[in-house]
Design a protein around this motif. Structure first.
Motif: not given
Lengths: 222, 242
Positions: B200, B216, B221-222, B225-230, B233, B237
């Protein structure tokens, strides 16, 4: 018993034993020097990764390690003349000891080289060092320390193995004991003396090995 | 500066790099993350040909890395590499570790190489340790020496393969600080790491790999905070909750 032990005859035969000792010493020194060269070459071929060098080296090492030294000595002693090579006994013996120890030394050196962490080699590669530089600066300084004591151990084995050359009538230390036995029939005195001289050589080499262990082995510097 | 064109690599049947296309411009700090076995280490190891590729092309500074005619020594001299396990030479002092390649690869005179080495050790904060052997240093200090060793070749690119994964937690910071300083000097860097804080703070881009493919990419930050793929994500987590 010991009271019957005839020391006088030992002194009478001392000149013979000293010739034998000199012969054993000479045979061992020449054999171990040649074995070292053989071992280095065999090991270099073994780890080279070039097939026409690697496989013959593996075959050589495995054949030697899987057969008894006495069989190898007889093989050369009776085999070489059938190939038309008339080699004196003493040289036949030296060749046999050279090949035998050479195979073991090749494995000792290989163990020393592979004991160095492969990651360090990668670090060397990554910083642009070539193969020879990696060997010289990274591997050998570390491998040398760990190989010297087992190499001296192999020398001790070779000195004792050279007794087998008495069986192809090389006039070395053990053969001198056999000669005295057959002339005077005093085997206890004869082989006591022979054993004593082998022990002298052994303790000299052992002292050298212990000294080298203290001096050469790489220790983590704390 | 570094470009991957349709790069594929297999370890036996395992497709470890699957059609990689990637451009890393000069001065970029790229963080590569992904689950274990996803090919991220292999990816950066291909850049200086510690690993061979089966097809495709990698170009570093207009030089095709996997061409037979490439001068590998010159190429590798321009790329610093820092390993997870440091891989310092234990029989040499810290200074000798740092000087070895400049003296023998770049053929720099010893006095000059020593000066450079001391500068680099100062940069990683270990000038006073130049005479000791690696075994006397903590993990964090060893890794900083390894970084100095890489920098001593004045590389244009630094590659880091999980540089903090083998360290005790309290030593991670000192190594990351050195790396952050490098970023401020404009070094082009590829870093395989899961250190989100580092990513970061300094990364221009995060690249997420799974099963040998780039899944990806995005700004830190993108991505965090907001990953595009499952897949990404789930991965994020997991590194957050462990």
């Amino acid at each position: 018993m010991l009271v019957d032990f005839n020391f006088r005859i030992i002194f009478e035969y001392l000149p013979l034993f000293l010739t034998g000792l000199r012969s054993t010493f000479f045979i061992s020194l020449v054999s171990i020097s040649l074995a070292l060269v053989t071992g280095v070459i065999a090991c270099a071929c073994r780890i080279s990764g070039i097939k026409i060098l690697k496989y013959p080296a593996i075959a050589f090492i495995e054949i030697i390690r899987s057969t008894p030294l006495l069989v190898q000595i007889y093989f050369l002693y009776f085999g070489l003349p059938t190939l038309g090579l008339r080699v004196p006994e003493i040289q036949t013996g030296i060749i046999a000891l050279m090949l035998n120890s050479g195979a073991y030394i090749a494995e000792i050196i290989r163990a020393g080289i592979t004991s160095v962490d492969q990651g360090q080699l990668e670090a060397g590669t990554a910083s642009g060092l070539n193969y020879i530089q990696r060997m010289r600066f990274i591997i050998l300084p570390q491998a040398l320390g760990v190989t010297v004591p087992p190499l001296l151990g192999q020398s001790i084995v070779l000195v004792k193995d050279s007794a087998l050359l008495s069986l192809i009538s090389v006039m070395e230390l053990t053969r001198c004991g056999q000669t005295m036995t057959s002339e005077r029939f005093m085997p206890a005195e004869a082989f006591f003396t022979v054993a004593f001289f082998y022990m002298c050589i052994y303790f000299c080499l052992k002292a050298l090995a212990d000294w080298s262990q203290r001096k050469l082995i790489f220790r983590e510097a704390y | 500066m570094i470009e991957f064109k349709n790069v594929n690599k297999w370890f036996g049947k395992l497709h470890v790099l699957n059609n990689i296309n990637l451009k890393i411009p000069k001065g970029e700090v790229l963080v590569i993350c992904g689950p274990s076995g996803s090919g991220k280490s292999t990816l950066i190891r291909c850049i200086n040909r510690l690993e061979k590729i089966q097809n495709g092309e990698i170009i570093v500074n207009n030089t095709p890395v996997h061409d037979k005619l490439t001068n590998l020594t010159k190429l590798r001299a321009e790329i610093g590499f820092v390993f997870q396990q440091f891989h310092l030479y234990p029989h040499m002092t810290v200074l000798q570790n740092v000087m070895l390649a400049p003296v023998n690869v770049k053929k720099i005179a010893k006095a000059e190489a020593k000066k450079i080495a001391m500068e680099k050790l100062e940069q990683v904060g270990l000038t006073e340790k130049h005479g000791v052997h690696p075994a006397q240093l903590s993990g964090g200090q060893q890794q900083r020496v390894a970084i100095a060793r890489g920098l001593a070749m004045s590389p244009e690119i630094m590659l880091f393969d999980e540089p903090t994964s083998a360290l005790d937690p309290e030593m991670i910071g000192e190594v990351l600080d050195v790396m952050v300083n490098l970023v401020s000097e404009g070094m082009t860097m590829c870093v395989v790491t899961h250190e989100m804080g580092f990513a970061r703070k300094v990364a221009n881009r995060v690249l997420f790999m799974d099963e040998g493919a780039i899944v990806e990419t995005g700004t830190p930050n993108e991505f965090f905070d907001n990953p595009k793929t499952d897949r990404a994500a789930t991965f994020i987590s997991m590194i957050l909750t462990h």
